[in-house]
Structure formats: structure tokens, C-alpha cells
Write an enzyme that holds these catalytic residues in place. Structure first.
Site, PDB file in Angstrom:
ATOM      1  N   TYR A 280       0.843  -1.202   0.000  1.00 23.88           N
ATOM      2  CA  TYR A 280       0.000   0.000   0.000  1.00 23.88           C
ATOM      3  C   TYR A 280       0.879   1.253   0.000  1.00 23.88           C
ATOM      4  CZ  TYR A 280      -3.526  -3.318   1.620  1.00 23.88           C
ATOM      5  OH  TYR A 280      -4.374  -4.380   1.730  1.00 23.88           O
ATOM      6  N   HIS A 288     -10.259   5.349  -1.260  1.00 22.97           N
ATOM      7  CA  HIS A 288     -10.672   3.938  -1.237  1.00 22.97           C
ATOM      8  C   HIS A 288      -9.429   3.045  -1.160  1.00 22.97           C
ATOM      9  CE1 HIS A 288     -14.232   1.237  -1.795  1.00 22.97           C
ATOM     10  NE2 HIS A 288     -13.228   0.377  -1.809  1.00 22.97           N
ATOM     11  N   VAL A 289      -9.315   2.360  -0.029  1.00 24.07           N
ATOM     12  CA  VAL A 289      -8.156   1.482   0.210  1.00 24.07           C
ATOM     13  C   VAL A 289      -7.904   0.576  -0.984  1.00 24.07           C
ATOM     14  CG1 VAL A 289      -7.485  -0.581   1.496  1.00 24.07           C
ATOM     15  CG2 VAL A 289      -8.152   1.465   2.724  1.00 24.07           C
ATOM     16  N   HIS A 290      -6.659   0.552  -1.437  1.00 28.48           N
ATOM     17  CA  HIS A 290      -6.323  -0.330  -2.561  1.00 28.48           C
ATOM     18  C   HIS A 290      -4.938  -0.926  -2.390  1.00 28.48           C
ATOM     19  CE1 HIS A 290      -5.300   3.858  -3.604  1.00 28.48           C
ATOM     20  NE2 HIS A 290      -4.310   3.385  -4.345  1.00 28.48           N
ATOM     21  N   LEU A 291      -4.896  -2.230  -2.596  1.00 30.26           N
ATOM     22  CA  LEU A 291      -3.637  -2.974  -2.519  1.00 30.26           C
ATOM     23  C   LEU A 291      -3.011  -2.999  -3.908  1.00 30.26           C
ATOM     24  CD1 LEU A 291      -1.652  -5.034  -1.145  1.00 30.26           C
ATOM     25  CD2 LEU A 291      -3.245  -6.821  -1.873  1.00 30.26           C
TER      26      LEU A 291
END
Length: 372
Positions: A280, A288-291
Site C-alpha cells: 500500500y 478507497h483502500v487499494h492494494l
DNA sequence: GTTCTAGAAC
DNA sequence: GTTCTAGAAC
């Protein structure tokens, strides 16, 4: 059976989605909308223009599944524009093209898209036809198909083989098309509005053309501006703005995201010859959390500047396992002070640590590390 | 996040 | 002169 003929008069594009402003039949009359049971379990249900219909478990659908509410969805057809809106009323998930609508949410369904009444079961499509006589069965409107789940062999995930061939759209909308001009609620900041660039991932993740994998918890898209030969983003359906918002209850979700990331590598033809990292950005630009699942060749025309480089090759990039460990240990994710300064560090090769004076020189240098 | 571009660096 | 970067604008 009469042929289904719809002539599109006008189309316009909004947020990458194409909207057709009006469908006209050869006779010039308004088409008629039918909700068609894909497994032919009952006759198509006519949806009258702009009249709300509530459907769910009951004699009309012949659904007896207790997981399906008697009032599972509210449907409303726009026969002029050629789509229906679907609002999920029930607790259990209604899906459109395998994407969960969510209780209280409303989405549009166009011909070609599949509406699953509940838990990925009881599939329906919509048809618009000039014929007002109710067809006897789905077979008369569409190819018959068996009532079955669309699940992959491994778990509940679905690999989408040709995302580029997907023509259907899935976009969350709150009312009829055409999409409304954005009216911001009073006091809201433009920088947080849906149309702002920082909200772009929320739009992309909902777009079937972008999705390369999805299951009940996450979706994977290709990064729109990949910084390496392979660059995917794994995003949870749940709206989690950033690492700061993560708590212990998200540990399982993050582990799942990492597993899905690993799965992407398993199906990657070059995974054996490229190194990958899953992690991350400590301070992401996009909401918006994104890997990130990114190959370490960094061989991409989209990698253009120092910020791009340092965001993936310094401690600005935090390994997925470190984020998970921190969350398990501290119940939250903290970012060290001075992390943003890392973006300004000199350009240094991530493999041999040799400093490079400019981005073009760095790119030349990176070629020397490429697998032959 | 990207694009654009003034001006620094060469 | 060209190349490249950094910061503003979106």
C-alpha cells in the site's frame, strides 16, 4: 415470435459510461420491458414504464428460498431509455453482474446484464421489445439457460476472462438516467465529491470493463496508469477511505486482499520471471483502500517522475504483510512522520541501489536489470 | 491520480 | 538550442 429490435437514437457518455437517451421501435412506439427469468422458471414479467414493482419470494417469481425477502427488490423500467433501476430492499445481497447492489442502494440494469435476485441465485435479464403481447416463456425472448450459480471452481471468486469484451455497464445511481448534474449537498467540499479525480477508483472498481476478478469481498482492476508490466489494484467492496480508517476488524479482509493478490500472480504468465510486491502507499492520492500488486520491472511509459518512482521503491510503499502485522499488533495503521518527504529522495535503483540523475537515465538503467 | 508548461539544467 | 523537472491546475 417477433424480433426484438431496438434502434438507439442518441447516446452520450458520462463518467465513461454510455447512456442511450432513447430507444425507438420501428413503429416509433415506446418499447415494452420484460424481466426474463434466465432459467425459465416462470413467464417474463412485464414492467410498465416508470411504474415501481416490488419482487421477491412469492408466487410471481416462484422463489421459495427463505433467504430471499418477499420484498427483495424494487424495479422500475424506463422504456424510453432502455434500462431498469433496481433497488435492493432485502437484507441478503441482490447482484447485478455479480456486483452486490447493497441494501438501500439502487443501480441500473440494461439488456445484457444479469440480475441475480439473492445470493447469486435466480438470474434475470431485461428485454425491451416493441411487442406488447406477453411472451410465454423466456425461451421466446432469450436463449434458455439453467438456473445455476456463476462461481469459479476455487471458492466464490469469479475470474473475468475478457474484460474488454464486456459491454454492459454497472454503475451506482440514485435515480433515473440521464445522470444528474452533480448537486452538492450544502457544506460538502468539492474535493470530496464523486466527480473529483481522487474518487476515480470508486468509479473504476464498479466498471465491469475494468474488473479482472471479483468475489463477495473484493474486486481487482488493472491500474489505469500501470507503473510496471503488471500492475493490479485489489479493492474491497466496503468503502474504506484509507489506511487510517483500518481497524482490527479489517484484518481478515486485508488477508483476503493479499490472497487475491497472490492469486493474480498465479495466473500471470510472467510471474515466474518477474518479482512482485504487494503493498500500500502510506499516503495514497486516491480515495478507497487499494492494494497494489506490481511487478518490479517498472517497465512502463506511465512511470514518469520522481514521485512515481519513490512511491514504489522507498518506505512510502508498505508491504501488505507489514500493514496486516501492524493492524494485528496495534489495532491500527500508523504512518511515520516524514513519509511524504520520501517522495523527494534522489532516484535510486531499487535493485543495485545505484543513484540515477534523471528519470530517462533511470529507465535506461532499469533495462539492464530486465530478465532476458 | 494526470496533464500542462515555465523555467531550470544541460 | 533541447531535455527534464516541479508545481499549478484539474
Amino acid at each position: 415470435m417477433k424480433k426484438i429490435v431496438c434502434h438507439v437514437l442518441q447516446c452520450f457518455v458520462f463518467n465513461g459510461n454510455t447512456f442511450c437517451s432513447r430507444y425507438i421501435t420501428p413503429a416509433g412506439e415506446m418499447p415494452v420491458c420484460f424481466l426474463v427469468s434466465e432459467d425459465d422458471s416462470h413467464k417474463p414479467i412485464q414492467l410498465h414504464h416508470q411504474q415501481s414493482v416490488t419482487l421477491g419470494r412469492g408466487p410471481q417469481t416462484r422463489i421459495k428460498d427463505k433467504k430471499c425477502s418477499r420484498e427483495q427488490v424494487e424495479l422500475r423500467a424506463d422504456c424510453n431509455r432502455g434500462f431498469i433501476t433496481v433497488k435492493q430492499l432485502g437484507v441478503n445481497p441482490t447482484n447485478v453482474d455479480n456486483v452486490v447492489v447493497g441494501k438501500g442502494n439502487q443501480v441500473t440494469v440494461k439488456p445484457g446484464q444479469r440480475l441475480s435476485m439473492v445470493n447469486q441465485q435466480y438470474p434475470y435479464t431485461v428485454k425491451f421489445t416493441e411487442d406488447t403481447s406477453t411472451p410465454r416463456s423466456a425461451a421466446e425472448l432469450s436463449k434458455p439457460s439453467k438456473r445455476a450459480h456463476r462461481m469459479s471452481s476455487e471458492g466464490n471468486g469469479e475470474k473475468i476472462k475478457s474484460p474488454a469484451n464486456t459491454t454492459s455497464d454497472h454503475h451506482r445511481m440514485s435515480d433515473d438516467s440521464p445522470p444528474p448534474k452533480k448537486t452538492l449537498p450544502s457544506g460538502s467540499d468539492k474535493s470530496e465529491s464523486a466527480g473529483h479525480w481522487s474518487q476515480g477508483l470508486k468509479v473504476s472498481m464498479q466498471d465491469p470493463k475494468m474488473q479482472v476478478y471479483k468475489d463477495e469481498r473484493v474486486v481487482v482492476i488493472k491500474d489505469k496508469y500501470p507503473k510496471a508490466r503488471y500492475h493490479w489494484l485489489v479493492l474491497p467492496w466496503d468503502s474504506i477511505s484509507s489506511l487510517k480508517a483500518l481497524r482490527s476488524e479489517h484484518v481478515e479482509l486485508l488477508k483476503h486482499m493479499q490472497r487475491v493478490g497472490d492469486q493474480m500472480l498465479q495466473q500471470c504468465p510472467d510471474a515466474h520471471k518477474l518479482r512482485f510486491r504487494l503493498g500500500y502507499h502510506a499516503i495514497p492520492s486516491m480515495s478507497h483502500v487499494h492494494l497494489h500488486v506490481i511487478s518490479q520491472d517498472f517497465d512502463s511509459p506511465c512511470l514518469k517522475n520522481k514521485k512515481h518512482w519513490n512511491s514504489f521503491t522507498t518506505d512510502y510503499f508498505v508491504d501488505s504483510r507489514d500493514v496486516i502485522a501492524m493492524l494485528e499488533h496495534d489495532g491500527k495503521v500508523t504512518v511515520k512522520e516524514g513519509t511524504s518527504d520520501l517522495l523527494k529522495l534522489p532516484l535510486r535503483c531499487h535493485l543495485c541501489r545505484k543513484e540515477q540523475p534523471t528519470i530517462p537515465k533511470l529507465k535506461e538503467h532499469l533495462k539492464t536489470h530486465l530478465p532476458s
